[in-house]
Design an enzyme around this catalytic site. Structure first.
Site: not given
Length: 542
Positions: A357, A436
């Protein structure tokens, strides 16, 4: 079959692990007719505030005479008309060269502002400023249809003013995103534990033993081991790079995968409720199997919902509700079907995806030619040229424009509730990637199952859910303070992992929590039950 479809969809869903709020760079062209009684109109434009910011109000902006030259693309000095463009708000067509090249020619001929008309959906212009001087005049995109409408309604003599009303720093859409994310993680994790232990029995009876063995088979088929975790992250990295370079083709593949996975996920989420209905239980034979009519109707309904989303996916005004419902069902089904066998696999998965990420959000700009984040470019529907999906012309490369600015359907989308240009420019959205929700959710689900194994009164599940909520709050705070996209796992991973580790250490259960001894105990119980049944049935067989 449902798990296989969910896995394929999740491989795409985890591509976008960053949370970002689409900070509006919308502006307004306040057009006034210089002919009598033709009135005033306002049109939406898009600009890049890093180039030249717009005034914040109409009172602080300067009015200029519009010069519409949509017959030219202003890529050469010879495109400038003989009468000049000095002190004009110039309108030209998009194509053949970069926005910065057009701006360079316009400002060197003393134009006051530049509008680039496009036949596609408008977007924020971009380009590699390292190769050109930074524009010192306002540059924006406007719809070509709006230019035609402007000429038709206001005549040939028009004055225009460019400004951009301020966007509130905080918007209630963030709160809605927070509630959706935390609620999905909490419910999905709780459901994961109930689905596993509500149907598993360790009784030595033949029928229950068969059920237990079937559950063990399903569990082993849907378990992420450390090796598969590493392979999974490598596949995700390869996919996002491919999307960056081949976005306008692969986006349709992603849409198709999501549509299939969403229909399966919605069915799996609703089937438990439908089976409680005491009606329509009748069955009919189909190829040596019997199918309940109510389940057939449910399958048709879920397919219709997914097909409706595919057909209207670009209708921003209302389809986001349908999209978010399908997205939540997708996340719930994924968290229910995929099991983390131990805390060790959770740590490996979360840490690797955190590195993934951060790399694709913060480090990848150093390797891209337009110095933009690969993650943000893909999330915004762009590609290696800055606007792969909308046909921008950058670095001398011409990209064929497409009919629609397709977006990857791998985020929860909530429209901003307070914005003064929404009625003119459409609806800006706050976004949260499915990853997420799913990635930390797998850890929370493991905590829920561990609580059930060890009878710890949901202490791990509750604390990890709270830690996830705290991580989301930290993400939004960073988002508001920096006004830029944030990799949510940067905040979610430390919050959840540290909370789980501290809880296990303080309870002196770290060894069991790390190795997943609860699963080993369950397997030993199953083996013991199997041996018992074999002993009981052996005399009968003789």
């Amino acid at each position: 079959m449902g798990w296989v479809s969910g896995w394929r969809g999740a491989a795409v869903g985890l591509l976008l692990l960053g949370v970002c709020q689409v900070w509006a760079e919308e502006g307004i062209l306040h057009a006034v007719s210089n002919d009598s009684n033709l009135g005033v109109k306002q049109y939406c434009v898009m600009y890049d505030s890093k180039w030249m910011p717009f005034p914040k109000s109409l009172d602080n902006a300067t009015e200029f005479q519009l010069k519409i030259l949509t017959s030219t693309k202003l890529c050469n000095w010879t495109d400038v008309p003989a009468e000049g463009i000095k002190d004009k708000l110039l309108v030209v067509m998009r194509g053949n060269c970069t926005f910065i090249r057009k701006a360079q020619i316009a400002q060197r001929n003393f134009a006051k502002a530049l509008l680039v008309a496009t036949v596609d959906r408008i977007f924020s212009p971009s380009g590699n400023l390292s190769d050109f001087e930074k524009p010192n005049i306002p540059v924006a995109l406007i719809s070509y249809d709006d230019v035609l409408s402007m000429q038709k309604m206001l005549g040939d003599h028009i004055s225009g003013t460019l400004y951009s009303p301020p966007v509130p720093t905080f918007d209630y859409s963030i709160l809605i995103i927070f509630l959706i994310a935390v609620g999905t993680v909490a419910f999905g994790s709780y459901w994961s534990g109930m689905a596993e232990y509500g149907s598993t029995s360790y009784s030595p009876s033949d029928s229950r033993l068969q059920t237990h063995e079937e559950n063990k088979t399903k569990e082993s088929a849907a378990t992420l081991t450390p090796v598969t975790v590493v392979i999974f992250v490598i596949v995700c990295s390869a996919m996002i790079v491919l999307l960056y370079f081949f976005y306008k083709w692969l986006v349709y593949l992603v849409i198709g995968i999501f549509a299939l996975a969403a229909a399966v996920s919605l069915y799996n989420c609703l089937v438990a409720l439908v089976k409680r209905i005491p009606y329509w239980k009748c069955k009919f034979p189909c190829d040596k199997i019997s199918i309940e009519i109510r389940l057939l109707f449910l399958a048709v309904f879920c397919t219709a919902v997914s097909a409706t989303w595919v057909a209207f996916r670009n209708e921003d005004r209302w389809v986001w509700i349908l999209h978010d419902c399908l997205g939540v069902a997708f996340c719930l089904n994924f968290m229910k079907t995929l099991k983390m066998p131990h805390f060790k696999s959770c740590v490996i998965l979360l840490v690797l995806l955190l590195i993934y990420d951060v790399f694709f959000v913060f480090i990848s700009p150093y390797f891209t030619k337009n110095h933009e984040s690969i993650m943000v470019e893909v999330a915004a529907g762009s590609g290696s040229t800055g606007e792969k999906s909308t046909g921008n012309y950058l670095m001398g490369l011409t990209v064929e424009p497409v009919a629609h600015n397709e977006k990857l359907p791998v985020v929860i989308r909530v429209p901003r509730l307070v914005t003064s240009v929404a009625t003119i420019c459409g609806m800006p959205f706050s976004l949260l990637g499915f990853g997420d929700i799913i990635v930390p959710g797998l850890l929370v689900a493991y905590c829920r199952r561990f609580d059930l194994q060890t009878n710890t009164s949901n202490i791990y599940f509750i604390l990890c859910t709270i830690a996830y909520a705290v991580g989301m709050v930290l993400t939004f705070i960073a988002l508001i303070l920096t006004s830029m996209a944030q990799p949510a796992l940067l905040y979610l991973v430390p919050c959840t992992l540290i909370t789980c580790a501290v809880t296990a250490w303080s309870r002196r259960e770290m060894k069991m929590f790390w190795a997943g001894n609860g699963y080993e105990m369950m397997n030993r119980v199953g083996t013991t039950s199997e041996e018992t049944v074999e002993t009981l049935t052996e005399p009968a067989s003789e």
